[in-house]
Design a protein around this motif. Structure first.
Motif, PDB file in Angstrom:
ATOM      1  N   ASN A  91       0.833  -1.220   0.000  1.00 15.59           N
ATOM      2  CA  ASN A  91       0.000   0.000   0.000  1.00 15.59           C
ATOM      3  C   ASN A  91       0.854   1.250   0.000  1.00 15.59           C
ATOM      4  O   ASN A  91       0.625   2.184  -0.778  1.00 15.59           O
ATOM      5  CB  ASN A  91      -0.878   0.055   1.264  1.00 15.59           C
ATOM      6  N   VAL A  92       1.844   1.284   0.887  1.00 13.48           N
ATOM      7  CA  VAL A  92       2.684   2.479   1.018  1.00 13.48           C
ATOM      8  C   VAL A  92       3.569   2.649  -0.219  1.00 13.48           C
ATOM      9  O   VAL A  92       3.713   3.759  -0.745  1.00 13.48           O
ATOM     10  CB  VAL A  92       3.511   2.413   2.326  1.00 13.48           C
ATOM     11  N   TYR A 171       0.192   6.902   7.121  1.00 13.28           N
ATOM     12  CA  TYR A 171      -0.425   5.600   6.829  1.00 13.28           C
ATOM     13  C   TYR A 171      -0.911   4.940   8.115  1.00 13.28           C
ATOM     14  O   TYR A 171      -2.008   4.361   8.162  1.00 13.28           O
ATOM     15  CB  TYR A 171       0.577   4.700   6.098  1.00 13.28           C
ATOM     16  N   ASP A 174      -4.224   6.146   9.055  1.00 10.16           N
ATOM     17  CA  ASP A 174      -5.291   5.510   8.251  1.00 10.16           C
ATOM     18  C   ASP A 174      -5.586   4.103   8.771  1.00 10.16           C
ATOM     19  O   ASP A 174      -6.754   3.687   8.835  1.00 10.16           O
ATOM     20  CB  ASP A 174      -4.866   5.391   6.780  1.00 10.16           C
ATOM     21  N   MET A 280      -2.180   9.010   4.550  1.00 10.97           N
ATOM     22  CA  MET A 280      -0.942   8.595   3.867  1.00 10.97           C
ATOM     23  C   MET A 280      -0.619   9.567   2.729  1.00 10.97           C
ATOM     24  O   MET A 280       0.513  10.029   2.586  1.00 10.97           O
ATOM     25  CB  MET A 280      -1.144   7.171   3.350  1.00 10.97           C
TER      26      MET A 280
END
Ligand code: ADP
Ligand code: MG
Length: 332
Positions: A91-92, A171, A174, A280
């Motif tokens: 994701n990051v 992040y 989130d 993020m």
């Protein structure tokens, strides 16, 4: 007919009682602690204290993205060890690459060799820097020199290093926000090192209040608040050059590095606060703004259509505030 009517009334009363019972067992909790070299302060409404679950989720982010943790996914990638990527890292990484493209390389998770050399890294001390060294380190930096096949990352040069410090805190906000949501919380404020996700209202039933610090040059000084946002839904992050810096002779060296020049940025932008669809994105965009400087930062944020920024820049002995066009819509 009369019977159906009575059943209907009984049903309404039962549902009403259920809602009242549910809400009367909900309380506000505050959990605080340290993570990624900074603090966290999380307030939420729930039926039970969720600190253990919060710590577990923070640990998952740490095990994936922390350069301070030698067992993390990112540390293994930095040591060129074979590692199957976890979903948090993916994701990051994916968002990092998007923001790198959007900011024309101003934000870049491969900037670590320069961050270390300038003395802002996890382990290494500051080197004496000359243009020759900077040029050779710049060869190790570049988000296009990373390749992802859906499961593994490969680097064009094994000496390349990744640094997610400018995006991981956002992040983590989130991650905690969606965890709270899954536990049924509708009212929460997640603050990790100044990056914030807030939803709903506080214990007093009012909107959450989030302060933007005025950029004081003295890191030991008590931060004063320049602006307060009252909100019931926000993902917001701030980057500034007023907390982590040192003097190299007369030159101020801040912890934001321009990957293009290889030098810490030097311009009049003192802090950048960004609101975006996720924290993020807000975190990475705020760092990108600090690299780009005032005008280019505004242009980049305007081009996104779904983010807004509040920039504080120095002008002579005073400061000026510049906001992108969507800012007033987000904070009204
Ligand atoms: P803060 O820690 O104040 O929230 P940032 O989110 O801007 O600040 O993160 C700064 C950190 O990001 C630096 O300490 C460094 O590790 C890393 N970094 C520095 N320059 C860049 C850059 N151009 N792109 C991505 N990360 C960077
Ligand atoms: Mg950032």
């Amino acid at each position: 007919m009369k019977r159906i009517y009575s059943i209907f009334i009984a049903l309404i009363i039962a549902i009403g009682l259920l809602i009242i019972t549910k809400h009367s067992t909900l309380q506000y909790f505050t959990n605080q602690g340290h993570v990624f070299g900074t603090y966290y302060n999380i307030k939420y409404q729930a039926s039970e204290d969720l600190h253990l679950a919060i710590q577990e989720h923070l640990l998952r982010v740490d095990s994936s993205l922390s350069m301070f943790n030698p067992h993390s996914t990112i540390s293994k990638i930095n040591r060129n060890e074979a590692v199957e990527l976890d979903s948090l890292f993916i994701n990051v990484y994916t968002t990092s690459q998007q923001i790198s493209k959007l900011s024309d390389g101003a934000f870049d998770i491969t900037v670590a060799p320069l961050v270390n050399a300038w003395g802002f890294g996890t382990f290494e001390k500051k080197h004496e820097m000359d243009t020759h060294q900077i040029d050779s380190l710049r060869n190790l930096v570049g988000y296009q020199k990373l390749h992802f096949d859906g499961r593994h990352i490969t680097k064009d040069n094994p000496h390349m290093l990744l640094d997610a410090s400018a995006i991981a805190k956002g992040y983590a906000c989130d991650v905690i926000a969606s965890m709270l949501q899954q536990y049924g919380s509708e009212n929460y404020l997640v603050d990790i090192g100044g990056e914030v996700v807030a939803r709903g209202h506080n214990k007093q039933g009012e909107k959450w209040r989030i302060g933007i610090s005025s950029p004081e040059d003295d890191p030991t000084a008590q931060q004063s608040i320049q602006y307060i946002i009252a909100t019931d839904t926000i993902c917001i992050a701030t980057s500034g050059n007023y907390r982590r810096y040192y003097y190299d002779g007369n030159t101020k060296r801040s912890h934001t590095i321009d990957p293009q020049t290889g030098y810490p940025v030097e311009h009049s932008l003192l802090s950048a606060t960004v609101i975006a669809k996720g924290c993020m994105q807000a975190d990475a965009l705020a760092t990108a703004c600090m690299v780009l400087g005032t005008q280019q930062a505004l242009d980049m944020i305007e081009s996104t259509q779904d983010a807004a920024c509040y920039l504080i820049a120095s002008e002579g002995d005073s400061t000026v505030v510049l906001t992108s066009s969507l800012w007033s819509m987000y904070v009204k």
